[in-house]
Design an enzyme around this catalytic site. Structure first.
Site, PDB file in Angstrom:
ATOM      1  N   GLY A  28       0.838  -1.187   0.000  1.00  0.00           N
ATOM      2  CA  GLY A  28       0.000   0.000   0.000  1.00  0.00           C
ATOM      3  C   GLY A  28       0.873   1.237   0.000  1.00  0.00           C
ATOM      4  N   TYR A  29       0.220   2.377  -0.137  1.00  0.00           N
ATOM      5  CA  TYR A  29       0.941   3.641  -0.258  1.00  0.00           C
ATOM      6  C   TYR A  29       0.512   4.611   0.838  1.00  0.00           C
ATOM      7  CZ  TYR A  29       2.722   1.788  -4.510  1.00  0.00           C
ATOM      8  OH  TYR A  29       3.378   0.978  -5.400  1.00  0.00           O
ATOM      9  N   LEU A  30       1.502   5.067   1.602  1.00  0.00           N
ATOM     10  CA  LEU A  30       1.266   6.141   2.552  1.00  0.00           C
ATOM     11  C   LEU A  30       1.169   7.458   1.795  1.00  0.00           C
ATOM     12  CD1 LEU A  30       3.770   4.953   5.278  1.00  0.00           C
ATOM     13  CD2 LEU A  30       1.280   4.982   5.478  1.00  0.00           C
TER      14      LEU A  30
END
Length: 155
Positions: A28-30
């Protein structure tokens, strides 16, 4: 700390029989901004935190910094990520002196299979397997950060 990489669509599942490794990946991407991405990845029993910069004009070269983190750190960070966690199975295929990483996406990106190869120079010559098709290196739609927000099934 430069990543030099080319990406290709995959045209058949012949790579599976050639693979020497297979791992499940959740990432996932922060931050998924095209200028800079901050990624959290769980691959097998390991966690990773990766920061990537914007690619050059050809899309092959960009800044990349990665460090391994524990699963106890990676799991809560993954839970903090923007919507659209990517699920995929990665196969690794050795061809000559290069390793192709072939990602078979699942979930909202099911049906997409991409092969990536990391190089030591943008113009490095490498052998292409017969299961590699169209190059998509400079097509931002095939970046994982894009796919997390714009799933393949919705195209």
């Amino acid at each position: 700390m430069l990543e030099i990489e080319r990406k290709f669509l995959v045209t058949s599942d012949a790579f599976i029989a050639q693979a020497f490794a297979k791992n499940q990946i959740a990432q996932g991407y922060l931050n998924s901004h095209p200028e800079r991405t901050v990624r959290v990845r769980i691959k097998g029993e390991s966690g990773f935190l990766t920061i990537k910069g914007k690619g050059d004009a050809s899309g092959t070269t960009r800044f990349e910094w990665e460090t391994e983190i524990s699963l106890m750190e990676a799991r809560p960070l993954l839970a903090l990520c923007e919507k659209g966690v990517i699920q995929k199975t990665r196969y690794e295929v050795l061809l000559g002196k290069h390793t192709f990483e072939v990602d078979v996406f699942s979930g909202e990106n099911e049906g997409l299979i991409i092969a990536e190869i990391e190089l030591s120079a943008a113009d490095e010559v490498f052998e292409k397997p017969d299961w590699v098709g169209t190059e998509v290196t400079n097509d931002a739609r095939y970046y994982n950060a894009y796919l997390s927000q714009n799933p393949y099934k919705a195209w």
